[in-house]
Design a protein around this motif. Structure first.
Motif, mmCIF file in Angstrom:
data_model
loop_
_atom_site.group_PDB
_atom_site.id
_atom_site.type_symbol
_atom_site.label_atom_id
_atom_site.label_comp_id
_atom_site.label_asym_id
_atom_site.label_seq_id
_atom_site.Cartn_x
_atom_site.Cartn_y
_atom_site.Cartn_z
ATOM 1 N N ALA A 1 2.032 -14.477 11.218
ATOM 2 C CA ALA A 1 2.398 -14.606 9.804
ATOM 3 C C ALA A 1 1.330 -13.975 8.918
ATOM 4 C CB ALA A 1 2.618 -16.070 9.442
ATOM 5 N N GLU A 2 0.062 -14.282 9.220
ATOM 6 C CA GLU A 2 -1.032 -13.712 8.439
ATOM 7 C C GLU A 2 -1.100 -12.196 8.618
ATOM 8 O OE1 GLU A 2 -1.243 -16.236 10.532
ATOM 9 O OE2 GLU A 2 -2.230 -17.940 9.563
ATOM 10 N N ALA A 3 -0.868 -11.752 9.841
ATOM 11 C CA ALA A 3 -0.880 -10.315 10.123
ATOM 12 C C ALA A 3 0.200 -9.606 9.325
ATOM 13 C CB ALA A 3 -0.681 -10.076 11.616
ATOM 14 N N ARG A 4 1.382 -10.168 9.327
ATOM 15 C CA ARG A 4 2.492 -9.547 8.588
ATOM 16 C C ARG A 4 2.168 -9.459 7.103
ATOM 17 N NH1 ARG A 4 8.915 -10.560 9.262
ATOM 18 N NH2 ARG A 4 9.533 -9.034 7.683
ATOM 19 N N ARG A 5 1.601 -10.534 6.553
ATOM 20 C CA ARG A 5 1.252 -10.528 5.123
ATOM 21 C C ARG A 5 0.271 -9.385 4.818
ATOM 22 N NH1 ARG A 5 -1.414 -15.224 4.692
ATOM 23 N NH2 ARG A 5 -3.402 -14.147 4.849
ATOM 24 N N GLU A 6 -0.748 -9.231 5.647
ATOM 25 C CA GLU A 6 -1.748 -8.183 5.405
ATOM 26 C C GLU A 6 -1.168 -6.784 5.620
ATOM 27 O OE1 GLU A 6 -4.577 -8.617 3.957
ATOM 28 O OE2 GLU A 6 -4.505 -10.807 4.046
ATOM 29 N N LEU A 7 -0.372 -6.613 6.664
ATOM 30 C CA LEU A 7 0.199 -5.294 6.946
ATOM 31 C C LEU A 7 1.205 -4.887 5.875
ATOM 32 C CD1 LEU A 7 0.521 -5.666 10.804
ATOM 33 C CD2 LEU A 7 -1.011 -4.087 9.575
ATOM 34 N N GLU A 8 1.998 -5.821 5.406
ATOM 35 C CA GLU A 8 2.940 -5.503 4.328
ATOM 36 C C GLU A 8 2.192 -5.177 3.035
ATOM 37 O OE1 GLU A 8 5.656 -8.826 4.352
ATOM 38 O OE2 GLU A 8 6.966 -7.838 5.838
ATOM 39 N N ALA A 9 1.116 -5.911 2.763
ATOM 40 C CA ALA A 9 0.303 -5.608 1.576
ATOM 41 C C ALA A 9 -0.308 -4.212 1.700
ATOM 42 C CB ALA A 9 -0.797 -6.655 1.402
ATOM 43 N N ALA A 10 -0.789 -3.873 2.890
ATOM 44 C CA ALA A 10 -1.371 -2.544 3.106
ATOM 45 C C ALA A 10 -0.331 -1.461 2.852
ATOM 46 C CB ALA A 10 -1.920 -2.435 4.525
ATOM 47 N N ARG A 11 0.882 -1.673 3.310
ATOM 48 C CA ARG A 11 1.966 -0.691 3.106
ATOM 49 C C ARG A 11 2.352 -0.578 1.632
ATOM 50 N NH1 ARG A 11 3.710 3.145 5.509
ATOM 51 N NH2 ARG A 11 5.888 2.641 5.468
ATOM 52 N N ARG A 12 2.369 -1.714 0.922
ATOM 53 C CA ARG A 12 2.679 -1.663 -0.509
ATOM 54 C C ARG A 12 1.614 -0.869 -1.264
ATOM 55 N NH1 ARG A 12 4.162 -6.862 0.323
ATOM 56 N NH2 ARG A 12 2.215 -7.701 -0.494
ATOM 57 N N LEU A 13 0.356 -1.099 -0.899
ATOM 58 C CA LEU A 13 -0.744 -0.409 -1.569
ATOM 59 C C LEU A 13 -0.776 1.077 -1.260
ATOM 60 C CD1 LEU A 13 -3.462 -3.137 -0.985
ATOM 61 C CD2 LEU A 13 -2.557 -2.415 -3.216
ATOM 62 N N ASP A 14 -0.406 1.426 -0.029
ATOM 63 C CA ASP A 14 -0.400 2.829 0.385
ATOM 64 C C ASP A 14 0.711 3.045 1.407
ATOM 65 O OD1 ASP A 14 -0.814 5.418 1.228
ATOM 66 O OD2 ASP A 14 -2.775 5.038 2.133
ATOM 67 N N PRO A 15 1.880 3.475 0.941
ATOM 68 C CA PRO A 15 2.991 3.702 1.871
ATOM 69 C C PRO A 15 2.671 4.736 2.952
ATOM 70 C CG PRO A 15 3.779 3.702 -0.392
ATOM 71 C CD PRO A 15 2.267 3.679 -0.450
ATOM 72 N N GLY A 16 1.642 5.539 2.757
ATOM 73 C CA GLY A 16 1.253 6.536 3.743
ATOM 74 C C GLY A 16 0.270 6.025 4.786
ATOM 75 N N ASN A 17 -0.069 4.747 4.740
ATOM 76 C CA ASN A 17 -1.011 4.175 5.712
ATOM 77 C C ASN A 17 -0.274 4.022 7.044
ATOM 78 O OD1 ASN A 17 -2.588 2.479 7.352
ATOM 79 N ND2 ASN A 17 -3.431 1.376 5.591
ATOM 80 N N LEU A 18 -0.437 5.013 7.904
ATOM 81 C CA LEU A 18 0.291 5.041 9.177
ATOM 82 C C LEU A 18 -0.177 3.965 10.144
ATOM 83 C CD1 LEU A 18 0.624 8.899 9.722
ATOM 84 C CD2 LEU A 18 2.261 7.298 8.701
ATOM 85 N N ASP A 19 -1.472 3.610 10.088
ATOM 86 C CA ASP A 19 -1.970 2.540 10.961
ATOM 87 C C ASP A 19 -1.291 1.218 10.617
ATOM 88 O OD1 ASP A 19 -3.688 4.213 12.367
ATOM 89 O OD2 ASP A 19 -5.370 3.828 11.006
ATOM 90 N N ALA A 20 -1.146 0.954 9.321
ATOM 91 C CA ALA A 20 -0.472 -0.277 8.899
ATOM 92 C C ALA A 20 1.008 -0.234 9.262
ATOM 93 C CB ALA A 20 -0.658 -0.503 7.396
ATOM 94 N N ALA A 21 1.647 0.918 9.093
ATOM 95 C CA ALA A 21 3.065 1.051 9.441
ATOM 96 C C ALA A 21 3.266 0.816 10.934
ATOM 97 C CB ALA A 21 3.572 2.434 9.043
ATOM 98 N N ASN A 22 2.417 1.432 11.741
ATOM 99 C CA ASN A 22 2.519 1.260 13.180
ATOM 100 C C ASN A 22 2.247 -0.194 13.561
ATOM 101 O OD1 ASN A 22 2.782 2.192 15.929
ATOM 102 N ND2 ASN A 22 0.572 1.930 16.084
ATOM 103 N N GLY A 23 1.207 -0.783 12.975
ATOM 104 C CA GLY A 23 0.875 -2.175 13.260
ATOM 105 C C GLY A 23 2.010 -3.107 12.904
ATOM 106 N N LEU A 24 2.663 -2.857 11.764
ATOM 107 C CA LEU A 24 3.791 -3.683 11.349
ATOM 108 C C LEU A 24 4.964 -3.509 12.306
ATOM 109 C CD1 LEU A 24 4.876 -5.674 9.270
ATOM 110 C CD2 LEU A 24 5.576 -3.707 7.870
ATOM 111 N N GLY A 25 5.209 -2.276 12.732
ATOM 112 C CA GLY A 25 6.293 -2.037 13.690
ATOM 113 C C GLY A 25 6.053 -2.757 15.010
#
Length: 170
Positions: A135-159
Motif C-alpha cells: 500500500a505504501e509502495a503504491r502511494r509513493e509510486l503513484e505520486a512519483a508518476r504524477r510528479l513526472d509521468p516520464g519517470n520510467l523507474d516508477a512506471a516499471n515499479g508500479l507495473g
C-alpha cells in the motif's frame, strides 16, 4: 594527455587539492576507478570539507562496488550539506549493500526534504514494494508518476507491484 595537463597545473602552482580532485574526475571518466578513488582521497586530505569531492569519491566507490566506502563518503557529505539528492544516493548505496532498513531511512529523508521529487518517491516506492509494504509502495509510486509521468523507474515499479498484488494479469 589530460593527466599530463593536470600535472602541469600542479607545477604551475594550482592548489594541490583541486588538482587531485580534477585528476580523480579524469580517471573516473576513463573508467580507472581505483586510481580515481586514490586521487579523491588525496584531495580530501588537503580539502576535507569539500562536498563535491566527497560526492565524487562516493560515486567512484559505488561504481567500483565498494559500498561501505561509498556510504561513509555520503554520510560525511550529508553532515556538511544535507540534501535530498545526497540522501537518495545514500539510499541507493544501502540498497545495493542489502541494507533495506537503512535504504528506507535514507529514501524517506530524501522525500521529507523534497516531497515533489519524483526520483526520491520512486526510489522509496520501489524499495517498499520489495519489502512487501504494498500500500505504501503504491502511494509513493503513484505520486512519483504524477510528479513526472516520464519517470520510467516508477512506471516499471508500479507495473511490477500491480502484477505482484494481482491487480493486473501477467
Amino acid at each position: 594527455e589530460s593527466l599530463s595537463l593536470l600535472g602541469q597545473e600542479l607545477a604551475a602552482g594550482a592548489p594541490p587539492g583541486a588538482v587531485r580532485h580534477n585528476r580523480g574526475k579524469t580517471l573516473a571518466a576513463m573508467g580507472r576507478g581505483r586510481e580515481a578513488i586514490a586521487e579523491f582521497e588525496e584531495a580530501l586530505q588537503r580539502l576535507p570539507d569539500r562536498v563535491e569531492i566527497l560526492v565524487d569519491l562516493a560515486e567512484a566507490c559505488k561504481r567500483s562496488r565498494e559500498f561501505d566506502r561509498a556510504e561513509k563518503a555520503y554520510l560525511r557529505a550529508l553532515a556538511l550539506h544535507p540534501s535530498a539528492s545526497l540522501w537518495s544516493n545514500l539510499g541507493v548505496v544501502r540498497k545495493r549493500k542489502g541494507d533495506q532498513r537503512g535504504a528506507r531511512e535514507a529514501f524517506e529523508k530524501a522525500v521529507a526534504l523534497a516531497p515533489r521529487s519524483s526520483a526520491a518517491r520512486g526510489n522509496l516506492g520501489v524499495l517498499l514494494a520489495r519489502m512487501g509494504w504494498y500500500a505504501e509502495a503504491r502511494r509513493e509510486l503513484e505520486a512519483a508518476r504524477r510528479l513526472d509521468p516520464g519517470n520510467l523507474d516508477a512506471a516499471n515499479g508500479l507495473g511490477v507491484l500491480l502484477v505482484r498484488t494481482g491487480e493486473v494479469d501477467r
